[in-house]
Design a protein around this motif. Structure first.
Motif, PDB file in Angstrom:
ATOM      1  N   GLU A 174       0.845  -1.194   0.000  1.00  0.00           N
ATOM      2  CA  GLU A 174       0.000   0.000   0.000  1.00  0.00           C
ATOM      3  C   GLU A 174       0.876   1.239   0.000  1.00  0.00           C
ATOM      4  O   GLU A 174       1.983   1.237   0.544  1.00  0.00           O
ATOM      5  N   GLY A 175       0.364   2.293  -0.603  1.00  0.00           N
ATOM      6  CA  GLY A 175       0.981   3.610  -0.444  1.00  0.00           C
ATOM      7  C   GLY A 175       0.342   4.225   0.785  1.00  0.00           C
ATOM      8  O   GLY A 175       0.851   4.163   1.891  1.00  0.00           O
ATOM      9  N   MET A 176      -0.834   4.787   0.601  1.00  0.00           N
ATOM     10  CA  MET A 176      -1.643   5.269   1.709  1.00  0.00           C
ATOM     11  C   MET A 176      -3.085   4.898   1.381  1.00  0.00           C
ATOM     12  O   MET A 176      -3.694   5.465   0.478  1.00  0.00           O
ATOM     13  N   SER A 177      -3.612   3.926   2.077  1.00  0.00           N
ATOM     14  CA  SER A 177      -4.935   3.383   1.775  1.00  0.00           C
ATOM     15  C   SER A 177      -6.036   4.403   2.032  1.00  0.00           C
ATOM     16  O   SER A 177      -6.241   4.844   3.169  1.00  0.00           O
ATOM     17  N   ALA A 178      -6.766   4.759   0.987  1.00  0.00           N
ATOM     18  CA  ALA A 178      -7.887   5.689   1.127  1.00  0.00           C
ATOM     19  C   ALA A 178      -8.979   5.079   1.999  1.00  0.00           C
ATOM     20  O   ALA A 178      -9.613   5.780   2.796  1.00  0.00           O
ATOM     21  N   ALA A 179      -9.201   3.768   1.858  1.00  0.00           N
ATOM     22  CA  ALA A 179     -10.249   3.109   2.644  1.00  0.00           C
ATOM     23  C   ALA A 179      -9.952   3.188   4.138  1.00  0.00           C
ATOM     24  O   ALA A 179     -10.859   3.398   4.954  1.00  0.00           O
ATOM     25  N   ILE A 180      -8.692   3.030   4.515  1.00  0.00           N
ATOM     26  CA  ILE A 180      -8.311   3.129   5.924  1.00  0.00           C
ATOM     27  C   ILE A 180      -8.565   4.541   6.442  1.00  0.00           C
ATOM     28  O   ILE A 180      -9.148   4.731   7.514  1.00  0.00           O
ATOM     29  N   LEU A 181      -8.122   5.534   5.685  1.00  0.00           N
ATOM     30  CA  LEU A 181      -8.304   6.922   6.103  1.00  0.00           C
ATOM     31  C   LEU A 181      -9.791   7.281   6.188  1.00  0.00           C
ATOM     32  O   LEU A 181     -10.219   7.962   7.128  1.00  0.00           O
ATOM     33  N   GLU A 182     -10.569   6.825   5.223  1.00  0.00           N
ATOM     34  CA  GLU A 182     -12.001   7.107   5.228  1.00  0.00           C
ATOM     35  C   GLU A 182     -12.675   6.451   6.422  1.00  0.00           C
ATOM     36  O   GLU A 182     -13.550   7.051   7.057  1.00  0.00           O
ATOM     37  N   ALA A 183     -12.282   5.216   6.740  1.00  0.00           N
ATOM     38  CA  ALA A 183     -12.861   4.522   7.886  1.00  0.00           C
ATOM     39  C   ALA A 183     -12.559   5.277   9.182  1.00  0.00           C
ATOM     40  O   ALA A 183     -13.453   5.476  10.023  1.00  0.00           O
ATOM     41  N   MET A 184     -11.320   5.697   9.352  1.00  0.00           N
ATOM     42  CA  MET A 184     -10.956   6.462  10.548  1.00  0.00           C
ATOM     43  C   MET A 184     -11.794   7.728  10.653  1.00  0.00           C
ATOM     44  O   MET A 184     -12.292   8.081  11.727  1.00  0.00           O
ATOM     45  N   ASP A 185     -11.929   8.413   9.531  1.00  0.00           N
ATOM     46  CA  ASP A 185     -12.682   9.667   9.510  1.00  0.00           C
ATOM     47  C   ASP A 185     -14.150   9.439   9.844  1.00  0.00           C
ATOM     48  O   ASP A 185     -14.801  10.296  10.458  1.00  0.00           O
ATOM     49  N   LEU A 186     -14.674   8.272   9.469  1.00  0.00           N
ATOM     50  CA  LEU A 186     -16.077   7.942   9.720  1.00  0.00           C
ATOM     51  C   LEU A 186     -16.306   7.336  11.106  1.00  0.00           C
ATOM     52  O   LEU A 186     -17.441   7.044  11.483  1.00  0.00           O
ATOM     53  N   GLY A 187     -15.226   7.128  11.860  1.00  0.00           N
ATOM     54  CA  GLY A 187     -15.355   6.551  13.189  1.00  0.00           C
ATOM     55  C   GLY A 187     -15.560   5.054  13.189  1.00  0.00           C
ATOM     56  O   GLY A 187     -16.250   4.508  14.054  1.00  0.00           O
ATOM     57  N   VAL A 188     -14.928   4.382  12.208  1.00  0.00           N
ATOM     58  CA  VAL A 188     -15.048   2.923  12.088  1.00  0.00           C
ATOM     59  C   VAL A 188     -13.691   2.282  12.389  1.00  0.00           C
ATOM     60  O   VAL A 188     -12.678   2.710  11.830  1.00  0.00           O
ATOM     61  N   PRO A 189     -13.624   1.274  13.246  1.00  0.00           N
ATOM     62  CA  PRO A 189     -12.351   0.613  13.541  1.00  0.00           C
ATOM     63  C   PRO A 189     -11.735  -0.017  12.299  1.00  0.00           C
ATOM     64  O   PRO A 189     -12.445  -0.468  11.396  1.00  0.00           O
ATOM     65  N   VAL A 190     -10.411  -0.066  12.272  1.00  0.00           N
ATOM     66  CA  VAL A 190      -9.664  -0.594  11.131  1.00  0.00           C
ATOM     67  C   VAL A 190      -8.828  -1.797  11.550  1.00  0.00           C
ATOM     68  O   VAL A 190      -8.141  -1.760  12.579  1.00  0.00           O
ATOM     69  N   LEU A 191      -8.889  -2.855  10.735  1.00  0.00           N
ATOM     70  CA  LEU A 191      -8.022  -4.025  10.881  1.00  0.00           C
ATOM     71  C   LEU A 191      -7.198  -4.109   9.608  1.00  0.00           C
ATOM     72  O   LEU A 191      -7.723  -4.402   8.534  1.00  0.00           O
ATOM     73  N   ALA A 192      -5.895  -3.852   9.716  1.00  0.00           N
ATOM     74  CA  ALA A 192      -5.058  -3.747   8.528  1.00  0.00           C
ATOM     75  C   ALA A 192      -3.892  -4.722   8.577  1.00  0.00           C
ATOM     76  O   ALA A 192      -3.295  -4.951   9.631  1.00  0.00           O
ATOM     77  N   ARG A 193      -3.580  -5.275   7.414  1.00  0.00           N
ATOM     78  CA  ARG A 193      -2.428  -6.167   7.293  1.00  0.00           C
ATOM     79  C   ARG A 193      -1.153  -5.395   7.606  1.00  0.00           C
ATOM     80  O   ARG A 193      -0.983  -4.245   7.183  1.00  0.00           O
ATOM     81  N   ASP A 194      -0.265  -6.013   8.377  1.00  0.00           N
ATOM     82  CA  ASP A 194       0.937  -5.336   8.852  1.00  0.00           C
ATOM     83  C   ASP A 194       1.998  -5.272   7.750  1.00  0.00           C
ATOM     84  O   ASP A 194       2.883  -6.122   7.655  1.00  0.00           O
ATOM     85  N   ILE A 195       1.883  -4.253   6.924  1.00  0.00           N
ATOM     86  CA  ILE A 195       2.850  -3.969   5.862  1.00  0.00           C
ATOM     87  C   ILE A 195       3.288  -2.516   6.044  1.00  0.00           C
ATOM     88  O   ILE A 195       2.607  -1.742   6.718  1.00  0.00           O
ATOM     89  N   PRO A 196       4.439  -2.122   5.491  1.00  0.00           N
ATOM     90  CA  PRO A 196       4.951  -0.766   5.724  1.00  0.00           C
ATOM     91  C   PRO A 196       3.945   0.352   5.435  1.00  0.00           C
ATOM     92  O   PRO A 196       3.792   1.284   6.237  1.00  0.00           O
ATOM     93  N   GLY A 197       3.246   0.275   4.307  1.00  0.00           N
ATOM     94  CA  GLY A 197       2.299   1.330   3.959  1.00  0.00           C
ATOM     95  C   GLY A 197       1.181   1.481   4.974  1.00  0.00           C
ATOM     96  O   GLY A 197       0.784   2.596   5.317  1.00  0.00           O
ATOM     97  N   ASN A 198       0.672   0.359   5.467  1.00  0.00           N
ATOM     98  CA  ASN A 198      -0.395   0.412   6.475  1.00  0.00           C
ATOM     99  C   ASN A 198       0.132   0.829   7.840  1.00  0.00           C
ATOM    100  O   ASN A 198      -0.504   1.605   8.555  1.00  0.00           O
ATOM    101  N   ALA A 199       1.306   0.307   8.209  1.00  0.00           N
ATOM    102  CA  ALA A 199       1.883   0.627   9.511  1.00  0.00           C
ATOM    103  C   ALA A 199       2.267   2.098   9.620  1.00  0.00           C
ATOM    104  O   ALA A 199       2.380   2.636  10.726  1.00  0.00           O
ATOM    105  N   ALA A 200       2.462   2.761   8.477  1.00  0.00           N
ATOM    106  CA  ALA A 200       2.775   4.189   8.490  1.00  0.00           C
ATOM    107  C   ALA A 200       1.543   5.011   8.863  1.00  0.00           C
ATOM    108  O   ALA A 200       1.662   6.156   9.303  1.00  0.00           O
ATOM    109  N   VAL A 201       0.364   4.426   8.699  1.00  0.00           N
ATOM    110  CA  VAL A 201      -0.889   5.126   8.992  1.00  0.00           C
ATOM    111  C   VAL A 201      -1.545   4.587  10.265  1.00  0.00           C
ATOM    112  O   VAL A 201      -2.026   5.350  11.098  1.00  0.00           O
TER     113      VAL A 201
END
Length: 204
Positions: free
Chosen positions: A115-142
């Motif tokens: 991932e670069g910067m996942s839009a879905a992750i950012l959108e979920a955070m903004d909407l107040g929804v918990p995120v479960l993300a695979r532990d890769i550098p792009g996700n761990a940066a966010v």
């Protein structure tokens, strides 16, 4: 056949599990995997283990939603979903419809290989929804583990972290609160606008 509607996604309750009756539909924990169907998103990564977990607890369901980008992979995913209990494939939706569905789901999932910067992750955070993300550098940066979301490095660990999220209400509240705070501090519209304006100014 008893059906229900999660904002814009229509699913049949009897299709989830014979053990899920109409009165338990509102208790379903819908994990929403938002991704375009392409290899780098690895949409099949969690299917087998999630299905096993679904057999243990029929209230847990995984919905994959996104555009069909890779025709070959799309065929593979459609075939896999048909033979996998507790996992469903939904049609691509407009951003407004997708956000409505995200707000109603239990958690938003990322299973990408890269991932670069996942839009879905950012959108979920903004909407107040918990995120479960695979532990890769792009996700761990966010996603900061146990602070703004939960990271996992295997399908088995995904289930473990999901179980924690299901049983620990304090953890869930902390992730939601910190996720929204992260978005306000790092990715607010005002901040993004100012950043882009400074970039434009330097190019002029």
């Amino acid at each position: 056949m008893q059906c229900f509607d999660i904002v814009v996604l229509s699913f049949c309750a009897s299709g989830f599990s014979p053990g899920v009756s109409s009165e338990h539909v509102d208790e379903l924990r819908v994990f929403l995997l938002v991704c375009g169907l392409r290899r780098v998103k690895d949409p099949l990564y969690l299917l087998e283990v999630f299905s096993e977990w679904h057999y243990e607890n029929p209230l847990n369901v995984l919905v994959i939603i996104g555009p069909k980008i890779d025709p070959v992979l799309t065929i593979e995913v459609e075939a896999a979903v048909k033979r996998t209990a507790g996992v469903f494939l939904a049609q691509e939706k407009s951003q407004q419809e997708l956000h409505a569905a995200m707000k109603r789901c239990f958690a938003v999932v990322n299973s990408s290989i890269s991932e670069g910067m996942s839009a879905a992750i950012l959108e979920a955070m903004d909407l107040g929804v918990p995120v479960l993300a695979r532990d890769i550098p792009g996700n761990a940066a966010v996603v900061q583990h146990e602070l703004t979301g939960l990271l996992y490095s295997s399908p088995q660990e995904f289930v473990h972290q999901s179980q924690r999220l299901s049983s620990d209400h304090e953890l869930r509240e902390r992730l939601v609160k910190n996720g929204k705070l992260y978005m306000e501090e790092r990715h607010s519209l005002k901040l993004e606008r100012e950043t882009y304006q400074r970039l434009v100014d330097t190019l002029l």
